[in-house]
Each structure stands twice: as structure tokens, then as C-alpha cells.
Design a protein around this motif. Structure first.
Motif, PDB file in Angstrom:
ATOM      1  N   SER A  45      -2.525   5.300   2.876  1.00  0.00           N
ATOM      2  CA  SER A  45      -1.872   4.521   1.819  1.00  0.00           C
ATOM      3  C   SER A  45      -1.786   5.340   0.540  1.00  0.00           C
ATOM      4  CB  SER A  45      -2.638   3.218   1.568  1.00  0.00           C
ATOM      5  OG  SER A  45      -3.959   3.495   1.129  1.00  0.00           O
ATOM      6  N   THR A  46      -0.721   5.112  -0.203  1.00  0.00           N
ATOM      7  CA  THR A  46      -0.516   5.816  -1.474  1.00  0.00           C
ATOM      8  C   THR A  46      -0.860   4.929  -2.663  1.00  0.00           C
ATOM      9  OG1 THR A  46       1.802   5.115  -1.451  1.00  0.00           O
ATOM     10  CG2 THR A  46       1.296   7.286  -0.525  1.00  0.00           C
ATOM     11  N   HIS A  47      -0.951   3.621  -2.434  1.00  0.00           N
ATOM     12  CA  HIS A  47      -1.225   2.655  -3.496  1.00  0.00           C
ATOM     13  C   HIS A  47      -2.357   1.721  -3.063  1.00  0.00           C
ATOM     14  CE1 HIS A  47       2.799   4.098  -4.404  1.00  0.00           C
ATOM     15  NE2 HIS A  47       2.782   3.487  -5.574  1.00  0.00           N
ATOM     16  N   ASP A  48      -2.987   1.104  -4.036  1.00  0.00           N
ATOM     17  CA  ASP A  48      -4.067   0.177  -3.724  1.00  0.00           C
ATOM     18  C   ASP A  48      -4.148  -0.885  -4.812  1.00  0.00           C
ATOM     19  OD1 ASP A  48      -7.060  -0.787  -3.409  1.00  0.00           O
ATOM     20  OD2 ASP A  48      -6.572   0.355  -1.593  1.00  0.00           O
ATOM     21  N   LYS A  63      -5.329   7.146  -5.812  1.00  0.00           N
ATOM     22  CA  LYS A  63      -4.231   6.280  -5.388  1.00  0.00           C
ATOM     23  C   LYS A  63      -3.652   5.539  -6.579  1.00  0.00           C
ATOM     24  CE  LYS A  63      -5.839   5.668  -0.646  1.00  0.00           C
ATOM     25  NZ  LYS A  63      -6.273   4.726   0.400  1.00  0.00           N
ATOM     26  N   ASP A 122       0.811  -1.221   0.000  1.00  0.00           N
ATOM     27  CA  ASP A 122       0.000   0.000   0.000  1.00  0.00           C
ATOM     28  C   ASP A 122       0.841   1.268   0.000  1.00  0.00           C
ATOM     29  OD1 ASP A 122      -2.308  -1.513   0.043  1.00  0.00           O
ATOM     30  OD2 ASP A 122      -2.567  -1.403   2.219  1.00  0.00           O
TER      31      ASP A 122
END
Length: 322
Positions: free
Chosen positions: A174-177, A184, A146
Motif C-alpha cells: 500500500s502507498t497510503h494509510d 506512507k 490504500d
């Protein structure tokens, strides 16, 4: 903030704090090769010694104490984990330093399996010990994927704030998913992370780009799973030892095992970060590490400076609570 680091290993968590502007003033580990790696890439402020033999007086004053205390006794990867495993009690060294040095904050990192050990009783005891030491504590499970790490790696992150410090710690967003939403980024796949890395047999200038020749297996067990290049890698582990028994993930093309350099990239170490010791030792250092990108996310929770008024104004209330 001045940071002291216990169970530092090769320095993944420390590197995250340094990259976010904090100053690591002291570190410690008793794994010789990891200490040499730390010295080569980060600083010589690390002490090679068993923490149980280190007097608190030897540790300089600091604002934040960080430590991913050894997790073999807690890990779900250890099928023989037991409540009375002596390694489960290494957190007491972290507790001892907290009691003696009284930093404003602390971070304790461990595997997700710690939550279920002894049907949750062991974790409850640990949290109560930290509270009794004079800290407001909370925990959350963070997944390294994440935060841009090309690896699904869930870790329990315990945060402590000394009771007289008037500062609220919020866990990072979170910066990613797994899917794209709310601005994101998508998880970084292992295939994408390694797409520009040449084969070890090709001409290259990479350090540590050597790999285990242990025969590939595809039976679904740890280290014997086919890797999906379009997804983050499974959790990198340190299961095994530095004598050649370390479990190493398959390359995303599933034609060999990953090299030390590739596995380090899966853990988000910089490509010029050099690991000391033999190949198996390097694999083990990488498997034990906190991914530096996850370390940066954790470090971002803490202020770079803190007004003394934010400490003193809450001291009377903290003493009453104690």
C-alpha cells in the motif's frame, strides 16, 4: 504483456493495466453505454456481446486474462443475495476462457461479500475450479483507499499463475494509510479530491458535471449517509439501474448529491474521461468500475515481459501436479 478483458465495463481495470505498460488486445461487455464509453476513451477493441455467446476462438491469444465478473449476486449491498443466484455463476465464463485460452496469468476481482456467501463454501468452490484449470491461485482483500483512491472500497483480488510458469506474484504494498507511518501517505479525503471542482451551476468546462436532484436523506442507509469531507468516501455502488434508480453518494458538503464527474473522480477516473449514455447510466458505469488507481496497483504485480525459459523449465512439474 498482452491482456484480454472480460466484463470490462467502462474500462477502469483495463485503464490501470494500460497505464502500467501492458497492452489490452481485446475486451468485452454487454452493457451498451459502457461499451461506447470504453470505445470513446480507450479503444475500439471492445466487443459488445454477451460473453456466453462469444466463442473462445473469437478471443485473441493473450498473456493475462482480467475480469471483474458481475458481483450483484455476491454483494453485501444486495440483501436478497442467494447461493443459487444465476449471476453468481458468471465466473464460469471466465473459467471457460481460462481453460480454452490458457493465459499465463489471470486476475478475478469481486466484492468482499463473495467470501461469506454460503458460509464460505461458494468461494472455496470457485478457488478449486481455478486450481483444477491448471493454476496456482491466491487471494487478498485490497482497499482502494490504500492506493490513493479517495474512497473506502474493499475488493477481493484473486490471482492465478499457470502451473508451468515459474513466476511468483506478490501483492502490491500500500502507498497510503489511515495514519502516516512507514513513509506512507495519508488516505486521500473526499473533500481534498473535490476541492477544486466548481458547482455544476457555476461556469465550467467539465463534461458529465450533472447531478441527481433526488432529495437528500440522512438516515444512515446506503446513499443516505452524511459524508465526512475529511475522510475517503464510502464505497461507490452501482445499486439500482440506468432508469433513474441508481444510489448516489452525497457531496462532501452534504448540500446535494455528487455529479457524475465528481463520482468518477471518487473512483479515480481521469477528469477528461467522458461517460456515454444518460446520467443514471453514467452513474451505474462508475459504480460498477474498478478504480483505475487500484487497477494500476494490480497491474504492477505482473512482469512486462517473461522469458520463455521461465515457462518451459517448470512444465514437467506442472504436468505432474495436474
Amino acid at each position: 504483456m498482452k491482456v484480454a478483458s472480460l466484463f470490462s465495463g467502462a474500462g477502469g481495470l483495463d485503464l490501470g493495466f494500460i497505464n502500467k505498460g501492458h497492452e489490452v488486445v481485446w475486451a468485452n461487455d454487454n452493457f451498451y453505454d459502457a461499451v461506447q464509453t470504453y470505445k470513446r476513451n480507450i479503444s475500439d477493441h471492445i466487443l459488445y456481446k454477451d460473453i456466453a455467446e462469444v466463442s473462445s476462438d473469437e478471443i485473441p491469444d493473450h498473456d493475462i486474462l482480467i475480469g471483474g465478473f458481475p458481483c450483484q449476486g455476491f454483494s453485501l449491498a444486495n440483501s436478497k443475495r442467494e447461493e443459487n443466484d444465476t449471476r453468481n455463476k458468471l465466473y464460469l465464463q471466465l473459467l471457460r476462457v481460462l481453460l480454452d485460452k490458457k493465459p499465463k496469468f489471470f486476475v478475478a476481482e469481486n466484492v468482499k461479500g463473495i467470501l461469506s456467501l454460503g458460509k464460505g463454501k461458494i468461494f472455496d468452490f470457485i478457488m478449486q475450479d481455478f486450481k483444477n484449470a491448471g493454476y496456482n491461485v491466491k487471494f487478498k482483500v485490497l482497499n482502494a483507499a490504500d492506493f490513493g483512491v479517495p474512497q473506502r472500497r474493499e475488493r477481493v483480488i484473486i490471482i492465478g499463475v499457470r502451473k508451468d510458469v515459474d513466476y511468483v506474484i506478490n501483492y502490491p504494498e500500500s502507498t497510503h494509510d489511515q495514519k502516516i507511518f512507514d513513509n506512507k501517505k495519508p488516505w486521500v479525503s473526499i473533500g481534498k479530491a473535490l476541492e477544486d471542482i466548481p458547482e455544476p451551476e457555476e461556469d465550467h468546462s467539465l463534461s458529465n458535471h450533472d447531478y441527481s436532484k433526488f432529495k437528500l436523506k440522512f438516515n444512515g442507509y446506503l446513499g443516505n449517509r452524511a459524508i465526512d469531507p475529511d475522510k475517503p468516501a464510502p464505497t461507490v455502488t452501482a445499486r439500482g439501474d440506468d432508469k433513474g434508480g441508481v444510489v448516489v453518494l452525497h457531496h462532501p458538503k452534504n448540500h446535494r448529491r455528487m455529479s457524475v464527474r465528481e463520482l468518477a473522480l471518487v473512483q479515480s477516473f481521469p477528469i477528461n474521461f467522458i461517460f456515454e449514455g444518460n446520467r443514471s447510466s453514467a452513474y451505474r458505469q462508475i459504480g460498477n468500475a474498478v478504480p483505475p488507481l487500484l487497477g494500476e496497483a494490480i497491474a504492477s504485480m505482473f512482469p512486462l515481459t517473461l522469458d520463455e525459459n521461465e515457462i518451459n523449465q517448470n512444465s514437467d512439474k506442472a504436468l505432474c501436479e495436474l
